[in-house]
Motif scaffolding. Structure first.
Motif, PDB file in Angstrom:
ATOM      1  N   LEU A 150       0.838  -1.196   0.000  1.00 22.16           N
ATOM      2  CA  LEU A 150       0.000   0.000   0.000  1.00 22.16           C
ATOM      3  C   LEU A 150       0.879   1.253   0.000  1.00 22.16           C
ATOM      4  O   LEU A 150       1.874   1.322   0.713  1.00 22.16           O
ATOM      5  CB  LEU A 150      -0.911   0.013   1.233  1.00 22.16           C
ATOM      6  CG  LEU A 150      -1.767  -1.228   1.447  1.00 22.16           C
ATOM      7  CD1 LEU A 150      -2.567  -1.094   2.742  1.00 22.16           C
ATOM      8  CD2 LEU A 150      -2.683  -1.476   0.269  1.00 22.16           C
ATOM      9  N   PHE A 151       0.493   2.236  -0.817  1.00 25.52           N
ATOM     10  CA  PHE A 151       1.201   3.516  -0.829  1.00 25.52           C
ATOM     11  C   PHE A 151       0.252   4.597  -1.325  1.00 25.52           C
ATOM     12  O   PHE A 151      -0.848   4.316  -1.799  1.00 25.52           O
ATOM     13  CB  PHE A 151       2.481   3.447  -1.674  1.00 25.52           C
ATOM     14  CG  PHE A 151       2.286   3.114  -3.126  1.00 25.52           C
ATOM     15  CD1 PHE A 151       2.327   4.110  -4.096  1.00 25.52           C
ATOM     16  CD2 PHE A 151       2.099   1.807  -3.541  1.00 25.52           C
ATOM     17  CE1 PHE A 151       2.166   3.805  -5.443  1.00 25.52           C
ATOM     18  CE2 PHE A 151       1.941   1.490  -4.885  1.00 25.52           C
ATOM     19  CZ  PHE A 151       1.976   2.493  -5.835  1.00 25.52           C
ATOM     20  N   ASN A 152       0.670   5.854  -1.202  1.00 22.63           N
ATOM     21  CA  ASN A 152      -0.127   7.000  -1.634  1.00 22.63           C
ATOM     22  C   ASN A 152       0.609   7.763  -2.724  1.00 22.63           C
ATOM     23  O   ASN A 152       1.834   7.755  -2.770  1.00 22.63           O
ATOM     24  CB  ASN A 152      -0.385   7.964  -0.473  1.00 22.63           C
ATOM     25  CG  ASN A 152      -1.178   7.330   0.644  1.00 22.63           C
ATOM     26  OD1 ASN A 152      -1.921   6.386   0.430  1.00 22.63           O
ATOM     27  ND2 ASN A 152      -0.998   7.837   1.847  1.00 22.63           N
ATOM     28  N   THR A 196       0.027  11.553  -5.253  1.00 26.23           N
ATOM     29  CA  THR A 196      -0.780  12.685  -5.701  1.00 26.23           C
ATOM     30  C   THR A 196      -0.814  12.669  -7.224  1.00 26.23           C
ATOM     31  O   THR A 196       0.219  12.825  -7.875  1.00 26.23           O
ATOM     32  CB  THR A 196      -0.211  14.007  -5.177  1.00 26.23           C
ATOM     33  OG1 THR A 196      -0.167  13.938  -3.747  1.00 26.23           O
ATOM     34  CG2 THR A 196      -1.070  15.183  -5.606  1.00 26.23           C
ATOM     35  N   ASN A 216      -4.895  13.319  -3.873  1.00 28.32           N
ATOM     36  CA  ASN A 216      -4.213  12.211  -3.200  1.00 28.32           C
ATOM     37  C   ASN A 216      -4.980  10.916  -3.441  1.00 28.32           C
ATOM     38  O   ASN A 216      -6.184  10.847  -3.211  1.00 28.32           O
ATOM     39  CB  ASN A 216      -4.082  12.488  -1.699  1.00 28.32           C
ATOM     40  CG  ASN A 216      -3.211  11.444  -1.015  1.00 28.32           C
ATOM     41  OD1 ASN A 216      -2.229  10.988  -1.578  1.00 28.32           O
ATOM     42  ND2 ASN A 216      -3.585  11.075   0.186  1.00 28.32           N
ATOM     43  N   HIS A 217      -4.271   9.901  -3.929  1.00 27.51           N
ATOM     44  CA  HIS A 217      -4.873   8.595  -4.187  1.00 27.51           C
ATOM     45  C   HIS A 217      -4.200   7.546  -3.313  1.00 27.51           C
ATOM     46  O   HIS A 217      -2.983   7.570  -3.143  1.00 27.51           O
ATOM     47  CB  HIS A 217      -4.699   8.187  -5.657  1.00 27.51           C
ATOM     48  CG  HIS A 217      -5.504   8.998  -6.599  1.00 27.51           C
ATOM     49  ND1 HIS A 217      -6.728   8.592  -7.060  1.00 27.51           N
ATOM     50  CD2 HIS A 217      -5.265  10.206  -7.173  1.00 27.51           C
ATOM     51  CE1 HIS A 217      -7.214   9.506  -7.887  1.00 27.51           C
ATOM     52  NE2 HIS A 217      -6.340  10.504  -7.964  1.00 27.51           N
ATOM     53  N   GLN A 218      -4.993   6.643  -2.772  1.00 28.80           N
ATOM     54  CA  GLN A 218      -4.468   5.497  -2.043  1.00 28.80           C
ATOM     55  C   GLN A 218      -4.327   4.363  -3.051  1.00 28.80           C
ATOM     56  O   GLN A 218      -5.312   3.945  -3.656  1.00 28.80           O
ATOM     57  CB  GLN A 218      -5.395   5.108  -0.900  1.00 28.80           C
ATOM     58  CG  GLN A 218      -5.469   6.178   0.162  1.00 28.80           C
ATOM     59  CD  GLN A 218      -6.340   5.739   1.321  1.00 28.80           C
ATOM     60  OE1 GLN A 218      -7.285   4.975   1.155  1.00 28.80           O
ATOM     61  NE2 GLN A 218      -6.008   6.220   2.506  1.00 28.80           N
ATOM     62  N   ASP A 230      -5.671   1.972  -8.022  1.00 23.41           N
ATOM     63  CA  ASP A 230      -6.324   2.842  -7.043  1.00 23.41           C
ATOM     64  C   ASP A 230      -7.186   1.962  -6.142  1.00 23.41           C
ATOM     65  O   ASP A 230      -8.061   1.246  -6.620  1.00 23.41           O
ATOM     66  CB  ASP A 230      -7.185   3.876  -7.762  1.00 23.41           C
ATOM     67  CG  ASP A 230      -7.695   4.956  -6.827  1.00 23.41           C
ATOM     68  OD1 ASP A 230      -8.142   4.630  -5.711  1.00 23.41           O
ATOM     69  OD2 ASP A 230      -7.656   6.127  -7.236  1.00 23.41           O
ATOM     70  N   ARG A 231      -6.944   2.001  -4.843  1.00 22.00           N
ATOM     71  CA  ARG A 231      -7.677   1.133  -3.904  1.00 22.00           C
ATOM     72  C   ARG A 231      -9.171   1.448  -3.863  1.00 22.00           C
ATOM     73  O   ARG A 231      -9.969   0.602  -3.509  1.00 22.00           O
ATOM     74  CB  ARG A 231      -7.103   1.270  -2.490  1.00 22.00           C
ATOM     75  CG  ARG A 231      -5.760   0.581  -2.339  1.00 22.00           C
ATOM     76  CD  ARG A 231      -5.284   0.664  -0.916  1.00 22.00           C
ATOM     77  NE  ARG A 231      -4.372   1.778  -0.770  1.00 22.00           N
ATOM     78  CZ  ARG A 231      -4.003   2.298   0.380  1.00 22.00           C
ATOM     79  NH1 ARG A 231      -4.480   1.839   1.510  1.00 22.00           N
ATOM     80  NH2 ARG A 231      -3.144   3.293   0.420  1.00 22.00           N
ATOM     81  N   ASP A 232      -9.566   2.675  -4.244  1.00 27.45           N
ATOM     82  CA  ASP A 232     -10.986   3.047  -4.251  1.00 27.45           C
ATOM     83  C   ASP A 232     -11.678   2.690  -5.557  1.00 27.45           C
ATOM     84  O   ASP A 232     -12.894   2.843  -5.671  1.00 27.45           O
ATOM     85  CB  ASP A 232     -11.139   4.552  -3.986  1.00 27.45           C
ATOM     86  CG  ASP A 232     -10.731   4.927  -2.576  1.00 27.45           C
ATOM     87  OD1 ASP A 232     -10.903   4.098  -1.656  1.00 27.45           O
ATOM     88  OD2 ASP A 232     -10.221   6.050  -2.397  1.00 27.45           O
ATOM     89  N   GLN A 258       5.290   9.314   2.317  1.00 24.00           N
ATOM     90  CA  GLN A 258       5.145  10.450   1.403  1.00 24.00           C
ATOM     91  C   GLN A 258       6.495  11.052   1.041  1.00 24.00           C
ATOM     92  O   GLN A 258       7.333  11.259   1.909  1.00 24.00           O
ATOM     93  CB  GLN A 258       4.252  11.513   2.052  1.00 24.00           C
ATOM     94  CG  GLN A 258       3.583  12.434   1.069  1.00 24.00           C
ATOM     95  CD  GLN A 258       2.551  11.712   0.204  1.00 24.00           C
ATOM     96  OE1 GLN A 258       1.873  10.798   0.632  1.00 24.00           O
ATOM     97  NE2 GLN A 258       2.469  12.127  -1.037  1.00 24.00           N
ATOM     98  N   THR A 277       3.669   8.542  -8.351  1.00 22.36           N
ATOM     99  CA  THR A 277       2.614   9.176  -9.141  1.00 22.36           C
ATOM    100  C   THR A 277       2.539   8.617 -10.558  1.00 22.36           C
ATOM    101  O   THR A 277       1.452   8.408 -11.084  1.00 22.36           O
ATOM    102  CB  THR A 277       2.850  10.699  -9.193  1.00 22.36           C
ATOM    103  OG1 THR A 277       2.813  11.197  -7.856  1.00 22.36           O
ATOM    104  CG2 THR A 277       1.791  11.410 -10.016  1.00 22.36           C
TER     105      THR A 277
END
Length: 188
Positions: A11-13, A15, A20-22, A37-39, A76, A102
């Motif tokens: 898991l990472f984030n 932009t 910001n995307h998980q 994208d986890r969502d 981050q 990104t």
């Protein structure tokens, strides 16, 4: 012919477009690292990175050496570290790439002294990885090797191969606790 995920997802984030995307990322045995994208998993990959070069995927010398190492991310502002595989002459060697979270584009990529089986470990400023009979610590910002340990050949000759791999290989993921790095290899 063996296209499946042998590594744990990470898991990472990131932009992307100011938002910001998980994300979740994992490498498939087909040599491709996928970031989703986890969502919105159904939308498919946000980006991909080819971690195993075409020569390695086509080579008889590399046919049983798919990359199954989990990637790493230290938070981050840090790159996503992904292990890979390349054909160098007639030998298969591991590679390590620092990817922009990104875009998935490499910030740097280095060749290692052996192939990567265990997970990559990253903390701010450092990345540690086992590559064959070597344990390497690199700068996470430049890929410069800061420390390298090679299992002595005399130690490797005393034990039998385990699961078909040479004795002394670092298959376990390096662990960093406080100011100490721990890792174990196949000869114990």
């Amino acid at each position: 012919t063996d296209s499946d995920f042998g590594a744990s997802p990470m898991l990472f984030n990131a932009t992307i477009g100011g938002v910001n995307h998980q994300l979740v990322g994992a490498e498939n045995k087909n040599g491709v690292y996928y970031a989703l994208d986890r969502d919105n998993l159904a939308a498919g990959p946000v980006w991909t990175y080819v971690a195993e070069n075409a020569a390695a995927l086509a080579s008889k010398a590399c046919e049983n050496l798919n990359t199954i190492s989990s990637s790493a991310w230290a938070g981050q502002g840090t790159p996503v570290m992904v292990g890979g595989l390349a054909l160098s002459g007639s030998s298969c060697i591991g590679t390590l790439a620092a990817l922009n979270p990104t875009t998935g584009q490499p910030e740097w990529q280095v060749s290692l002294q052996g192939n990567i089986e265990g997970a990559v470990t990253e903390v701010p400023g450092l990345v540690a990885v086992g590559s064959g009979s070597h344990l390497d610590v690199l700068s996470s910002s430049t890929g410069t090797t800061l420390f390298s340990y090679a299992e002595p050949k005399s130690s490797r000759k005393k034990s039998k191969a385990i699961y078909g791999a040479p004795v002394g290989w670092f298959w376990a993921p390096p662990t960093i606790a406080g100011n100490t790095l721990y890792d174990s290899n196949q000869d114990g």
